[in-house]
Scaffold this active site. Structure first.
Site, mmCIF file in Angstrom:
data_model
loop_
_atom_site.group_PDB
_atom_site.id
_atom_site.type_symbol
_atom_site.label_atom_id
_atom_site.label_comp_id
_atom_site.label_asym_id
_atom_site.label_seq_id
_atom_site.Cartn_x
_atom_site.Cartn_y
_atom_site.Cartn_z
ATOM 1 N N SER A 151 -2.111 3.838 -5.715
ATOM 2 C CA SER A 151 -0.922 4.259 -4.076
ATOM 3 C C SER A 151 -1.100 5.558 -5.122
ATOM 4 O O SER A 151 -1.469 6.017 -5.984
ATOM 5 C CB SER A 151 -0.026 4.260 -3.714
ATOM 6 O OG SER A 151 0.919 4.894 -2.640
ATOM 7 N N TYR A 164 9.276 3.859 -5.924
ATOM 8 C CA TYR A 164 7.848 4.215 -5.871
ATOM 9 C C TYR A 164 6.431 5.095 -6.798
ATOM 10 O O TYR A 164 5.651 3.731 -6.902
ATOM 11 C CB TYR A 164 7.566 4.036 -4.343
ATOM 12 C CG TYR A 164 6.987 3.448 -4.424
ATOM 13 C CD1 TYR A 164 6.297 2.231 -4.186
ATOM 14 C CD2 TYR A 164 5.382 4.460 -3.316
ATOM 15 C CE1 TYR A 164 5.081 1.635 -3.334
ATOM 16 C CE2 TYR A 164 4.279 3.975 -3.235
ATOM 17 C CZ TYR A 164 3.852 2.473 -2.693
ATOM 18 O OH TYR A 164 2.827 2.143 -2.903
#
Length: 265
Positions: A151, A164
């Site tokens: 990501s 995250y």
């Protein structure tokens, strides 16, 4: 184009979203596919039907990649074909705590849950499937391909939560380590999406809020675009194709330029 004809591919977390898109595109390009899910059997069967419609042989396997036994179950499914040409570590989770300054928003358990799936899971998957990936290289003379779904959060420290972002940063580093360690028989790369308009975002907000999010993303990316799963999958599948035969240890941002920011007048 069916350039992946005859190859065996396993995509973790492929019942919905980006994982489903990558599984279907693999099928369209000739690969047989193992579809994996943790909870939603109905979504997984729907994804499998789309792969079958593209001409692929498909297995659907329920397994949790945070569990070594789950990873071994997935490896056993691939072992029925004698080898594994392509592994896409796509399964991932988060805890939404977008105010990164709120250090009470996440618990130790939140961090551990996220790391177990996003970092330890891909490692366990490689641990379980390495013999099959090596077997594919021995049989074909072509390095097997591993792709990790990371990501932009792991590059820029942004996103749904601090935990995250940290997990994806760790996944990026692990991608580099394993690309070096597993060469020349296995190539390891990662794709780093920005915003993707999937249930990942939609399930956390109402329709009006989601529409405003799309507008904000479009307003803040140089390409004035909010990506969908197919946009990311098209770029991601480069890494598992022969066009990337000399590519390993790369982290590709696919974010419509979000990491650049908008040019100032």
């Amino acid at each position: 184009m069916r350039d992946l004809e005859g190859r065996i591919a396993l995509v973790t977390g492929s019942a919905t979203g980006l994982g489903r898109s990558m599984a279907v595109k693999l099928a369209e390009r000739g690969a047989d596919v193992i579809v994996n899910y943790a909870r939603s059997a109905a979504d997984a069967e729907e994804a499998a039907d789309l792969c079958r419609a593209a001409g692929a042989q498909v297995q659907v396997v329920q397994a949790d990649v945070a569990d070594p036994d789950g990873c071994r179950t997935l490896a056993e499914a691939a072992a029925q074909r004698g080898r594994l040409d392509i592994l896409i570590n796509n399964a991932g989770i988060t805890r939404h705590a977008r105010d990164h300054s709120d250090l009470n928003a996440l618990s130790k358990a939140d961090f551990m849950d996220i790391y177990e799936v996003n970092v330890v899971g891909p490692y366990l998957m490689l641990q379980a499937t390495k013999p099959l990936l090596v077997a594919a290289q021995v049989q074909t003379g072509r390095a097997s391909a591993v792709l990790n779904t990371s990501s932009i959060a792991g590059v820029m420290g942004i996103g749904s939560s601090v935990a995250y972002a940290a997990s994806k940063g760790a996944l990026n580093t692990m991608t580099l380590s394993l690309a070096r360690a597993l060469a020349p028989k296995i190539r390891v790369n990662a794709v780093c999406p920005g915003f993707i308009g999937t249930r990942w975002f939609k399930d956390t907000m109402d329709e009006d809020a989601f529409a405003k999010t799309l507008q904000a993303v479009e307003a803040n990316t140089p390409l004035a675009a909010a990506s969908g799963p197919d946009d990311i999958a098209d770029a991601a599948l480069f890494f598992v194709s022969d066009a990337a035969r000399h590519v390993t240890g790369e982290l590709l941002l696919v974010d419509a330029g979000l990491h650049l920011g908008k040019a100032r007048a």
